[in-house]
Design a protein around this motif. Structure first.
Motif, PDB file in Angstrom:
ATOM      1  N   PHE A   7       3.026 -41.533 -12.085  1.00  0.00           N
ATOM      2  CA  PHE A   7       2.011 -42.064 -12.988  1.00  0.00           C
ATOM      3  C   PHE A   7       2.435 -42.067 -14.457  1.00  0.00           C
ATOM      4  CE2 PHE A   7      -0.275 -40.732  -9.195  1.00  0.00           C
ATOM      5  CZ  PHE A   7      -0.983 -41.889  -8.901  1.00  0.00           C
ATOM      6  N   GLY A   8       3.624 -41.575 -14.754  1.00  0.00           N
ATOM      7  CA  GLY A   8       4.094 -41.576 -16.130  1.00  0.00           C
ATOM      8  C   GLY A   8       3.316 -40.640 -17.033  1.00  0.00           C
ATOM      9  N   VAL A   9       2.788 -39.573 -16.467  1.00  0.00           N
ATOM     10  CA  VAL A   9       2.044 -38.588 -17.242  1.00  0.00           C
ATOM     11  C   VAL A   9       3.049 -37.698 -17.973  1.00  0.00           C
ATOM     12  CG1 VAL A   9       0.459 -36.638 -17.078  1.00  0.00           C
ATOM     13  CG2 VAL A   9       0.116 -38.641 -15.621  1.00  0.00           C
ATOM     14  N   THR A  10       2.970 -37.650 -19.298  1.00  0.00           N
ATOM     15  CA  THR A  10       3.952 -36.901 -20.075  1.00  0.00           C
ATOM     16  C   THR A  10       3.668 -35.401 -20.111  1.00  0.00           C
ATOM     17  OG1 THR A  10       2.704 -37.306 -22.109  1.00  0.00           O
ATOM     18  CG2 THR A  10       4.470 -38.873 -21.552  1.00  0.00           C
ATOM     19  N   TRP A  11       2.400 -35.013 -19.927  1.00  0.00           N
ATOM     20  CA  TRP A  11       1.998 -33.606 -19.932  1.00  0.00           C
ATOM     21  C   TRP A  11       0.854 -33.435 -18.957  1.00  0.00           C
ATOM     22  CZ3 TRP A  11      -2.806 -31.528 -20.840  1.00  0.00           C
ATOM     23  CH2 TRP A  11      -2.884 -30.136 -20.949  1.00  0.00           C
TER      24      TRP A  11
ATOM     25  N   MET B 117      -4.562 -34.240 -17.535  1.00  0.00           N
ATOM     26  CA  MET B 117      -3.357 -35.043 -17.757  1.00  0.00           C
ATOM     27  C   MET B 117      -3.463 -35.776 -19.078  1.00  0.00           C
ATOM     28  SD  MET B 117      -3.331 -36.548 -13.879  1.00  0.00           S
ATOM     29  CE  MET B 117      -5.120 -36.715 -13.954  1.00  0.00           C
ATOM     30  N   ALA B 118      -2.419 -35.657 -19.904  1.00  0.00           N
ATOM     31  CA  ALA B 118      -2.401 -36.377 -21.172  1.00  0.00           C
ATOM     32  C   ALA B 118      -2.379 -37.871 -20.897  1.00  0.00           C
ATOM     33  CB  ALA B 118      -1.168 -35.979 -21.983  1.00  0.00           C
TER      34      ALA B 118
ATOM     35  N   GLY C   4       5.575 -32.490 -10.559  1.00  0.00           N
ATOM     36  CA  GLY C   4       6.706 -33.407 -10.695  1.00  0.00           C
ATOM     37  C   GLY C   4       6.389 -34.794 -10.168  1.00  0.00           C
ATOM     38  N   GLU C   5       5.723 -34.853  -9.034  1.00  0.00           N
ATOM     39  CA  GLU C   5       5.377 -36.145  -8.449  1.00  0.00           C
ATOM     40  C   GLU C   5       4.389 -36.914  -9.332  1.00  0.00           C
ATOM     41  OE1 GLU C   5       3.517 -37.749  -4.270  1.00  0.00           O
ATOM     42  OE2 GLU C   5       5.011 -36.147  -4.197  1.00  0.00           O
TER      43      GLU C   5
END
Length: 118
Positions: free
Chosen positions: A88-92, A35-36, A82-83
């Motif tokens: 968590f606001g993960v952009t990628w 996760m970025a 998607g969840e």
């Protein structure tokens, strides 16, 4: 940004599969996540509240897959991605979902998806 947070080999026991017998038992899924995340802030502060909480992410992954009980790995991967992005606001993210033992001659079968912008 090229920083990321990793979770590798997370085991989740859940109902998964398309056959009737599979819908009556729990099977193991293995989850790998990249996760970025900008690790400069927690790297400077040394404060866990600035970091992506991989324990919370792991708990969310487990709860999602246990609740979803997908027939297809593809469905599990899409819903889970998607969840995680939303909560968590993960952009990628890059997500690999494996089902060990699904094919006797293979160690595992699975899917890998990437969602969002790095």
């Amino acid at each position: 940004m090229v920083d990321s947070v990793l979770i590798e080999g997370l085991e989740v026991e859940t109902v998964v599969g398309v056959y009737d017998w599979e819908r009556r038992i729990n099977q193991c899924l293995l989850v790998d996540l990249e996760m970025a995340w900008d690790n400069r802030v927690p790297g400077a502060s040394d404060d866990v509240s600035d970091a992506l909480d991989y324990a919370a992410v792991s708990e969310r992954v487990t709860a999602c897959l246990k609740g979803l009980q997908p027939k297809l790995l593809e469905r599990g991967a899409e819903v889970l991605a998607g969840e995680l992005q939303e909560v968590f606001g993960v952009t990628w993210l890059r997500l690999t979902l494996r089902k060990p033992g699904a094919v006797p001659a293979a160690q595992a079968v699975g899917v890998r998806i990437e969602r969002g912008q790095r």
